[in-house]
Motif scaffolding. Structure first.
Motif, short mmCIF file in Angstrom:
data_model
loop_
_atom_site.label_atom_id
_atom_site.label_comp_id
_atom_site.label_asym_id
_atom_site.label_seq_id
_atom_site.Cartn_x
_atom_site.Cartn_y
_atom_site.Cartn_z
N VAL A 3 -6.94 -88.69 42.66
CA VAL A 3 -7.91 -88.13 41.73
C VAL A 3 -8.21 -89.19 40.68
CG1 VAL A 3 -8.33 -86.34 40.03
CG2 VAL A 3 -7.04 -85.82 42.09
N VAL A 4 -9.47 -89.43 40.45
CA VAL A 4 -9.89 -90.41 39.46
C VAL A 4 -10.62 -89.68 38.35
CG1 VAL A 4 -11.30 -92.45 39.02
CG2 VAL A 4 -10.11 -92.21 41.20
N TYR A 5 -10.17 -89.90 37.13
CA TYR A 5 -10.83 -89.29 35.98
C TYR A 5 -11.70 -90.34 35.31
CZ TYR A 5 -7.54 -85.46 36.43
OH TYR A 5 -6.82 -84.40 36.90
N CYS A 6 -12.92 -89.99 35.05
CA CYS A 6 -13.85 -90.89 34.39
C CYS A 6 -14.20 -90.28 33.04
CB CYS A 6 -15.11 -91.06 35.23
SG CYS A 6 -16.29 -92.17 34.46
N THR A 7 -13.87 -90.98 31.98
CA THR A 7 -14.18 -90.47 30.66
C THR A 7 -15.32 -91.28 30.06
OG1 THR A 7 -12.55 -91.91 29.63
CG2 THR A 7 -11.82 -89.71 30.22
N VAL A 8 -16.23 -90.59 29.44
CA VAL A 8 -17.36 -91.23 28.79
C VAL A 8 -17.10 -91.18 27.29
CG1 VAL A 8 -19.83 -91.12 28.37
CG2 VAL A 8 -18.91 -90.54 30.62
N VAL A 9 -17.21 -92.32 26.66
CA VAL A 9 -17.01 -92.40 25.22
C VAL A 9 -18.37 -92.59 24.57
CG1 VAL A 9 -15.93 -93.68 23.34
CG2 VAL A 9 -14.72 -93.41 25.51
N ILE A 10 -18.69 -91.69 23.66
CA ILE A 10 -19.94 -91.80 22.91
C ILE A 10 -19.76 -92.88 21.85
CG2 ILE A 10 -21.53 -90.61 21.36
CD1 ILE A 10 -20.75 -88.01 22.74
N ARG A 11 -20.69 -93.80 21.75
CA ARG A 11 -20.62 -94.85 20.74
C ARG A 11 -21.66 -94.56 19.67
NH1 ARG A 11 -18.16 -99.73 23.01
NH2 ARG A 11 -19.34 -100.97 21.53
N VAL A 12 -21.22 -94.53 18.41
CA VAL A 12 -22.13 -94.25 17.29
C VAL A 12 -21.93 -95.29 16.21
CG1 VAL A 12 -22.20 -91.77 17.74
CG2 VAL A 12 -20.53 -92.67 16.15
N SER A 13 -22.96 -95.51 15.41
CA SER A 13 -22.85 -96.45 14.30
C SER A 13 -22.12 -95.78 13.13
CB SER A 13 -24.25 -96.88 13.84
OG SER A 13 -24.92 -95.77 13.27
N ILE A 14 -21.66 -96.61 12.21
CA ILE A 14 -20.95 -96.08 11.04
C ILE A 14 -21.85 -95.17 10.23
CG2 ILE A 14 -19.90 -96.72 8.84
CD1 ILE A 14 -18.75 -99.19 10.23
N SER A 15 -23.11 -95.57 10.04
CA SER A 15 -24.02 -94.75 9.24
C SER A 15 -24.29 -93.40 9.92
CB SER A 15 -25.33 -95.48 8.97
OG SER A 15 -25.95 -95.81 10.18
N ASP A 16 -24.41 -93.41 11.24
CA ASP A 16 -24.62 -92.16 11.96
C ASP A 16 -23.37 -91.28 11.87
OD1 ASP A 16 -26.19 -90.43 13.49
OD2 ASP A 16 -25.33 -91.16 15.37
N ALA A 17 -22.22 -91.89 11.97
CA ALA A 17 -20.97 -91.13 11.85
C ALA A 17 -20.84 -90.51 10.47
CB ALA A 17 -19.78 -92.03 12.15
N LYS A 18 -21.20 -91.27 9.43
CA LYS A 18 -21.15 -90.73 8.07
C LYS A 18 -22.06 -89.51 7.92
CE LYS A 18 -20.16 -94.91 5.41
NZ LYS A 18 -20.71 -95.84 4.42
N ALA A 19 -23.23 -89.60 8.51
CA ALA A 19 -24.20 -88.52 8.37
C ALA A 19 -23.80 -87.27 9.16
CB ALA A 19 -25.58 -89.00 8.84
N LYS A 20 -23.28 -87.45 10.36
CA LYS A 20 -23.04 -86.30 11.23
C LYS A 20 -21.59 -85.82 11.26
CE LYS A 20 -26.99 -87.12 14.17
NZ LYS A 20 -27.46 -87.43 15.52
N LEU A 21 -20.65 -86.64 10.80
CA LEU A 21 -19.26 -86.20 10.81
C LEU A 21 -19.04 -85.11 9.78
CD1 LEU A 21 -16.56 -86.69 12.20
CD2 LEU A 21 -16.00 -88.31 10.41
N SER A 22 -19.64 -85.27 8.61
CA SER A 22 -19.47 -84.25 7.58
C SER A 22 -20.16 -82.95 7.97
CB SER A 22 -20.00 -84.74 6.24
OG SER A 22 -21.39 -85.02 6.35
N ALA A 23 -21.18 -83.04 8.81
CA ALA A 23 -21.87 -81.84 9.29
C ALA A 23 -21.14 -81.25 10.49
CB ALA A 23 -23.30 -82.18 9.65
#
Length: 92
Positions: A3-23
Motif C-alpha cells: 500500500v502506498v500513501y500519497c500525501t499532498v501538502v498545500i503550499r501557502v505564502s506567509i501573507s496568505d497564512a496570516k490572513a486565513k489562519l486567523s479565520a
C-alpha cells in the motif's frame, strides 16, 4: 501487494497564512487531515500537520500499587548540587 500513501501538502505564502489562519480556514483543512506548508519566497519553513488522536487505551490504574515515593525525595538538594545545576560550580 503493498500500500502506498500519497500525501499532498498545500503550499501557502506567509501573507496568505496570516490572513486565513486567523479565520481558521487552514485549521479546518488540517483537522480534516491535510498538511499545509508555509513558505517564504517559495521555500517551506514550517509545516502544519494534523496531530494523531490521543490513544483510546488509558493506562491501567494501580500499576505501581504498593510503591511509595520516599520522604527523602521531597527534601532540599545539597547546596553544591544546586550550584552545579545553576552553573556556579568552580566560579568562585
Amino acid at each position: 501487494m503493498s500500500v502506498v500513501y500519497c500525501t499532498v501538502v498545500i503550499r501557502v505564502s506567509i501573507s496568505d497564512a496570516k490572513a486565513k489562519l486567523s479565520a481558521s480556514a487552514y485549521l479546518k483543512l488540517v483537522e480534516q487531515g491535510q498538511s499545509i506548508a508555509i513558505c517564504r519566497r517559495n521555500v517551506a519553513v514550517p509545516q502544519l500537520c494534523p496531530i494523531d488522536a490521543e490513544k483510546a487505551d488509558r493506562r491501567p490504574v494501580g500499576i505501581d500499587r504498593g510503591r511509595r515515593v520516599p520522604n527523602s525525595f521531597f527534601e532540599p538538594l545539597p547546596v553544591d548540587l544546586v550550584e552545579a545545576f545553576e552553573g556556579k560550580e568552580g566560579d568562585e
